[in-house]
Motif scaffolding. Structure first.
Motif, PDB file in Angstrom:
ATOM      1  N   UNK A   1       0.794  -1.384  -0.011  1.00 19.21           N
ATOM      2  CA  UNK A   1       0.096  -0.092   0.125  1.00 19.21           C
ATOM      3  C   UNK A   1       0.928   1.376  -0.216  1.00 19.21           C
ATOM      4  N   UNK A   2       1.851   1.292   0.716  1.00 23.94           N
ATOM      5  CA  UNK A   2       2.860   2.585   0.777  1.00 23.94           C
ATOM      6  C   UNK A   2       3.455   2.604  -0.602  1.00 23.94           C
ATOM      7  N   UNK A   3       3.847   1.401  -1.255  1.00 25.56           N
ATOM      8  CA  UNK A   3       4.443   1.608  -2.823  1.00 25.56           C
ATOM      9  C   UNK A   3       3.339   2.327  -3.722  1.00 25.56           C
ATOM     10  N   UNK A   4       1.968   2.037  -3.465  1.00 27.25           N
ATOM     11  CA  UNK A   4       1.361   2.426  -4.246  1.00 27.25           C
ATOM     12  C   UNK A   4       0.804   4.005  -3.972  1.00 27.25           C
ATOM     13  N   UNK A   5       1.070   4.283  -2.751  1.00 20.87           N
ATOM     14  CA  UNK A   5       0.602   5.602  -2.393  1.00 20.87           C
ATOM     15  C   UNK A   5       1.993   6.665  -2.628  1.00 20.87           C
ATOM     16  N   UNK A   6       3.026   6.136  -2.640  1.00 22.62           N
ATOM     17  CA  UNK A   6       4.088   6.914  -2.841  1.00 22.62           C
ATOM     18  C   UNK A   6       4.843   6.679  -4.319  1.00 22.62           C
ATOM     19  N   UNK A   7       3.959   5.985  -5.134  1.00 18.37           N
ATOM     20  CA  UNK A   7       4.263   5.792  -6.425  1.00 18.37           C
ATOM     21  C   UNK A   7       5.470   5.157  -6.708  1.00 18.37           C
ATOM     22  N   UNK A   8       5.674   3.898  -5.905  1.00 12.36           N
ATOM     23  CA  UNK A   8       6.912   3.102  -6.127  1.00 12.36           C
ATOM     24  C   UNK A   8       6.673   1.734  -6.472  1.00 12.36           C
ATOM     25  N   UNK A   9       5.476   1.257  -6.984  1.00  7.30           N
ATOM     26  CA  UNK A   9       4.831   0.100  -7.268  1.00  7.30           C
ATOM     27  C   UNK A   9       5.805  -0.419  -8.337  1.00  7.30           C
TER      28      UNK A   9
ATOM     29  N   UNK B   1       8.672   0.608  -9.430  1.00  6.36           N
ATOM     30  CA  UNK B   1      10.041   0.822  -9.480  1.00  6.36           C
ATOM     31  C   UNK B   1      11.063  -0.297  -8.835  1.00  6.36           C
ATOM     32  N   UNK B   2      12.249  -0.272  -8.858  1.00  4.16           N
ATOM     33  CA  UNK B   2      12.970  -1.240  -8.566  1.00  4.16           C
ATOM     34  C   UNK B   2      13.559  -1.272  -7.128  1.00  4.16           C
ATOM     35  N   UNK B   3      13.152  -0.082  -6.249  1.00  5.07           N
ATOM     36  CA  UNK B   3      13.346   0.179  -5.004  1.00  5.07           C
ATOM     37  C   UNK B   3      12.145   0.337  -4.267  1.00  5.07           C
ATOM     38  N   UNK B   4      11.481  -0.629  -4.012  1.00  9.18           N
ATOM     39  CA  UNK B   4      10.211  -0.479  -3.374  1.00  9.18           C
ATOM     40  C   UNK B   4      10.325  -0.927  -1.816  1.00  9.18           C
ATOM     41  N   UNK B   5       9.314  -0.267  -1.181  1.00  7.29           N
ATOM     42  CA  UNK B   5       9.337  -0.605   0.321  1.00  7.29           C
ATOM     43  C   UNK B   5       8.713  -2.125   0.440  1.00  7.29           C
ATOM     44  N   UNK B   6       8.336  -2.789  -0.698  1.00 10.31           N
ATOM     45  CA  UNK B   6       8.009  -4.067  -0.581  1.00 10.31           C
ATOM     46  C   UNK B   6       9.345  -5.052  -0.487  1.00 10.31           C
ATOM     47  N   UNK B   7      10.131  -4.412  -1.284  1.00  6.83           N
ATOM     48  CA  UNK B   7      11.668  -5.018  -1.343  1.00  6.83           C
ATOM     49  C   UNK B   7      12.293  -5.130  -0.067  1.00  6.83           C
ATOM     50  N   UNK B   8      12.124  -3.688   0.922  1.00  5.36           N
ATOM     51  CA  UNK B   8      12.666  -3.260   1.988  1.00  5.36           C
ATOM     52  C   UNK B   8      12.133  -4.431   3.035  1.00  5.36           C
ATOM     53  N   UNK B   9      10.780  -4.445   3.006  1.00  8.61           N
ATOM     54  CA  UNK B   9      10.087  -5.549   3.895  1.00  8.61           C
ATOM     55  C   UNK B   9      10.591  -6.967   3.593  1.00  8.61           C
ATOM     56  N   UNK B  10      10.987  -7.317   2.521  1.00  9.01           N
ATOM     57  CA  UNK B  10      11.457  -8.743   2.150  1.00  9.01           C
ATOM     58  C   UNK B  10      12.738  -9.040   2.802  1.00  9.01           C
ATOM     59  N   UNK B  11      13.513  -7.839   2.833  1.00  8.44           N
ATOM     60  CA  UNK B  11      15.103  -7.986   3.175  1.00  8.44           C
ATOM     61  C   UNK B  11      14.931  -7.759   4.833  1.00  8.44           C
ATOM     62  N   UNK B  12      13.745  -7.275   5.361  1.00  8.70           N
ATOM     63  CA  UNK B  12      13.475  -7.122   6.810  1.00  8.70           C
ATOM     64  C   UNK B  12      13.202  -8.467   7.247  1.00  8.70           C
ATOM     65  N   UNK B  13      12.442  -9.261   6.603  1.00  5.45           N
ATOM     66  CA  UNK B  13      11.779 -10.459   6.931  1.00  5.45           C
ATOM     67  C   UNK B  13      12.939 -11.486   7.139  1.00  5.45           C
ATOM     68  N   UNK B  14      14.039 -11.265   6.169  1.00  4.75           N
ATOM     69  CA  UNK B  14      15.037 -12.586   5.997  1.00  4.75           C
ATOM     70  C   UNK B  14      16.409 -11.850   6.643  1.00  4.75           C
TER      71      UNK B  14
END
Length: 279
Positions: free
Chosen positions: A63-71, A73-86
């Motif tokens: 949802x953050x990626x959608x709101x910030x217009x990053x969905x 891109x290659x530098x998404x907050x989803x990518x940061x989340x996956x790094x956080x998880x692992x």
């Protein structure tokens, strides 16, 4: 801004996520309430994630990626989340290590495994590879973890080295890691370290039973200004505590544990006895 909490991106993956989230929000000149409305979450939830008091979820990150217009891109907050998880390091631990590198005294309690600051490279590698086999971390993260530990150990060698007091549960000596050769070298390392003037090693024997103060690893640091920092961890995350009212009971419990543990000479004798069981 009232009650603005400063963020330290180096405190851990969740803190880095929150700091980036705040930066993106402030670039848009949005308040937390405005961002929350756009996301469909409460402002309390947004605040908790931004200040690393609550971990983000995959849905929230997208949802953050959608709101910030990053969905796209290659530098998404989803990518940061996956790094956080692992992440190879437990959340909160990088913050603790910053204090450890400055401490005048370090007190440790460990159960099950030899404390990291005392691990040989072979033992540390075997622990990390065990996590890889379980699928908990990747081989690359195992390399990161072993290198991080080596840097922690190296940081103890400085002009005024800290006093390090260690209490190990007896299980640390009997938990075979990496095979008999690795354990033999590791136990020999404990004996060698116990002879150094700035190290004290105690074994907490099985016989003390319920008198053992802690059931999880505990770290207590006395800083140069004589303040005390505590760090404790669960299976999911670690937590640094600096409030005196919370730390002092932990320090008391540690002193009680030291009194119940074997003296250093008896502890070294036990290590020798355990080592006799390895080829």
């Amino acid at each position: 801004m009232v009650n603005r909490r400063e963020l330290d991106p180096e405190a851990g993956p969740a803190a880095a996520f929150g700091a980036r989230m705040r930066r993106l929000r402030e670039e848009q000149r949005w308040t937390q309430e405005e961002l929350a409305e756009k996301l469909g979450y409460s402002s309390q939830h947004v605040s908790a994630v931004e200040t690393a008091r609550k971990p983000p979820t995959l849905r929230f990150s997208r949802k953050l990626d959608q709101v910030f217009g990053l969905a796209s891109s290659t530098d998404t907050l989803e990518r940061d989340w996956r790094q956080l998880r692992h992440s190879a390091l437990l959340e909160g631990f990088p913050e603790y290590v910053k204090y450890e590198g400055q401490a005048a005294e370090i007190r440790l309690f460990q159960i099950g495994l030899i404390p990291g600051l005392l691990q040989t490279p072979e033992y540390a590698r075997a622990v990390a590879e065990g996590d890889v086999r379980r699928g908990a971390i990747t081989p690359e993260q195992a390399d990161e973890r072993v290198a991080f530990l080596a840097n922690r150990q190296a940081a103890l060698v400085r002009p005024r080295s800290p006093m390090v007091l260690v209490v190990m549960d007896e299980s640390c000596l009997h938990h075979t890691v990496g095979g008999t050769a690795v354990m033999d070298h590791q136990l020999q390392r404990l004996v060698e370290v116990a002879s150094l003037p700035n190290w004290v090693i105690h074994v907490s024997p099985f016989g003390i039973g319920a008198r053992r103060s802690f059931d999880l690893p505990m770290y207590l640091l006395t800083m140069p200004d004589l303040s005390v920092v505590a760090y404790a961890e669960s299976q999911l995350r670690g937590h640094v505590e600096r409030e005196t009212a919370a730390v002092l009971p932990l320090l008391t419990a540690y002193h009680q544990l030291q009194a119940e543990a074997l003296p250093q000479a008896a502890s070294v004798a036990m290590i020798h006895e355990v080592r006799k069981g390895t080829p």
